[in-house]
Enzyme design. Sequence first.
Site, short mmCIF file in Angstrom:
data_model
loop_
_atom_site.label_atom_id
_atom_site.label_comp_id
_atom_site.label_asym_id
_atom_site.label_seq_id
_atom_site.Cartn_x
_atom_site.Cartn_y
_atom_site.Cartn_z
N HIS A 285 0.81 -1.22 0.00
CA HIS A 285 0.00 0.00 0.00
C HIS A 285 0.84 1.27 0.00
O HIS A 285 1.83 1.38 0.71
CB HIS A 285 -1.05 0.01 1.10
CG HIS A 285 -0.53 0.02 2.51
ND1 HIS A 285 -0.23 1.18 3.16
CD2 HIS A 285 -0.28 -0.98 3.39
CE1 HIS A 285 0.18 0.88 4.39
NE2 HIS A 285 0.17 -0.42 4.56
N ASP A 297 6.17 0.54 6.62
CA ASP A 297 4.72 0.38 6.44
C ASP A 297 4.19 1.49 5.56
O ASP A 297 3.82 2.54 6.05
CB ASP A 297 4.05 0.37 7.82
CG ASP A 297 2.59 0.04 7.75
OD1 ASP A 297 2.13 -0.43 6.70
OD2 ASP A 297 1.89 0.25 8.76
N GLU A 331 -4.86 1.93 2.66
CA GLU A 331 -4.99 0.74 3.50
C GLU A 331 -5.19 1.15 4.95
O GLU A 331 -6.00 0.58 5.66
CB GLU A 331 -3.73 -0.13 3.38
CG GLU A 331 -3.85 -1.49 4.06
CD GLU A 331 -3.44 -1.47 5.54
OE1 GLU A 331 -3.80 -2.42 6.25
OE2 GLU A 331 -2.81 -0.52 5.99
N GLU A 332 -4.46 2.18 5.37
CA GLU A 332 -4.38 2.49 6.80
C GLU A 332 -5.69 2.92 7.43
O GLU A 332 -6.03 2.45 8.51
CB GLU A 332 -3.32 3.58 7.05
CG GLU A 332 -1.89 3.16 6.70
CD GLU A 332 -1.34 2.08 7.64
OE1 GLU A 332 -2.08 1.61 8.52
OE2 GLU A 332 -0.17 1.72 7.47
N ASP A 359 3.19 -6.47 3.33
CA ASP A 359 2.79 -5.38 4.23
C ASP A 359 3.09 -5.77 5.67
O ASP A 359 2.26 -5.66 6.55
CB ASP A 359 1.29 -5.06 4.05
CG ASP A 359 0.87 -3.86 4.89
OD1 ASP A 359 1.76 -3.10 5.34
OD2 ASP A 359 -0.34 -3.68 5.12
N HIS A 429 3.75 2.66 12.55
CA HIS A 429 2.88 3.84 12.79
C HIS A 429 3.51 4.89 13.71
O HIS A 429 2.80 5.70 14.29
CB HIS A 429 1.52 3.43 13.38
CG HIS A 429 0.74 2.51 12.50
ND1 HIS A 429 -0.50 2.00 12.86
CD2 HIS A 429 0.99 1.99 11.27
CE1 HIS A 429 -0.96 1.22 11.90
NE2 HIS A 429 -0.07 1.19 10.93
ZN LIG Z 1 0.61 -1.44 6.33
#
Ligand SMILES: [Zn+2]
Length: 473
Positions: A285, A297, A331-332, A359, A429
């Site tokens: 993503h 990520d 995606e998030e 991912d 994140h």
């Molecule tokens: Zn991800």
Amino acid sequence: MKKIISLIFTMTLAFTGQAQMSMQEQDSLNLRKLFDMSLLNGQSYEWLDHLSNQIGGRLSGSVNAQRAVEYTKAELETLGLDKVWLQPVMVPKWTRGVQEYAYVQPSQGPTTTVNITALGGSVATPETGLRGKVIEVQGIEDLARYGKEQIEGKIVFYNRPMRPDLIHTFEAYGGCVDQRYAGAKEAAKYGAKGVIVRSLSHKIDDNPHTGSMSYGELPNEKRIPAAAISTKDAEYLSSLLKLDPEMDFYYKMNCRNYDDVQSYNVIGEITGSEFPEEIIVVGGHLDSWDLGDGSHDDGAGVVQSMEVLRLFKESGLRPKRTIRVVLFMNEENGLRGGNKYAEVAREKNENHIFALESDAGGFTPRGFSFDASDAQFKKIQSWEPLFKPYLIHYFEQGGSGADIGPLKGGNIVLAGLRPDSQRYFDHHHAATDTFDAVNKRELELGAATMASLVYLVDKYGFEKIQQKDEILK
Ligand SMILES: [Zn+2]
């Protein structure tokens, strides 16, 4: 006569044996080629450098997300693919605003600032901030135990840590993520005025980890601000509360939700030479959170997926089936890109036989997990020896990936690259998800591992499992 038959029989055996042998040899040589090319002359790391350092965090609906769309499309266009295009998709837009601020105020003594970050999708605090008494819980299930009497008017502090004893760190994450995703929605039902969630990380440090949250059907006026607090400050807050349950917590956030905006999935393909209608997808993503630059990520998954197609072109391995790279948007905080891709595939009646997602970070690849029937999985297992020279050994049935999940159904086999996951949640994140945290070799090994599996699926395909009604006919 008997002699001749037996001679022919022996010769046939020898010939078939030789053919099988050479097939395996050929596969092992081709895998070697893919690994060599990725390690000696790969492009994934350079692409990641640009995505992370020239563009940066790529929150859905942001200018950076759009720049990432344009950059990856332009790069795919240089690879000599048969087609490159953008697939429009509407995505949510949420902005963080100025940096959040929080402190704890004991009944006596000075205040201490703590590190927090707004959860994606959260509403803001009032302009002057939000102050309140804190009630610590170990999870959503604790809310019913304390009831409205003890929760109403307070800030709920979810402090269940990720279990350190689970080897599969995604399981530890899965055991806690409900606090982040649904914590605010559930606490609001008990009259809480805000929530603070312990960051989902094994590491005890000062970095708060953001992530998606949802208010579900909760009406706007009932929505309460939700923030993540760093693990170190979560420990601090918890110990302070034990000494001084009447202490105050103060935080201020000015994040904001907007109407949906236009964005895109980026897609490119090499059309299959024999079975072009059979589609193999490889993807990651394109969007990311905004605290770091989204290198693990999922910048890593994006560039590895692009590299798979580049390796096919560069090696001259002409795929029989269509190999498509899909860089999913959002995606998030919405999965809109994954849902849109599957929706369009269904509308067009496309035949997807396999989808592979990366991912789970750009760390040393260990193998894959599969969402496949027993027969399909058995076939995959027969390829395991080919991966042995590259120390790829993990082949298990299990989940695949969020973005390809909506493709599930019929005969499609879904797979997720499984890198070593022990350090992933230190970065996930958080502001520490940056380019320097990705190792070039590890990233390139992952790309070659993915390309190898795609090569084998393309070469051998999967037998179509007959549907029940077809068998009855
Ligand atoms: Zn991800």
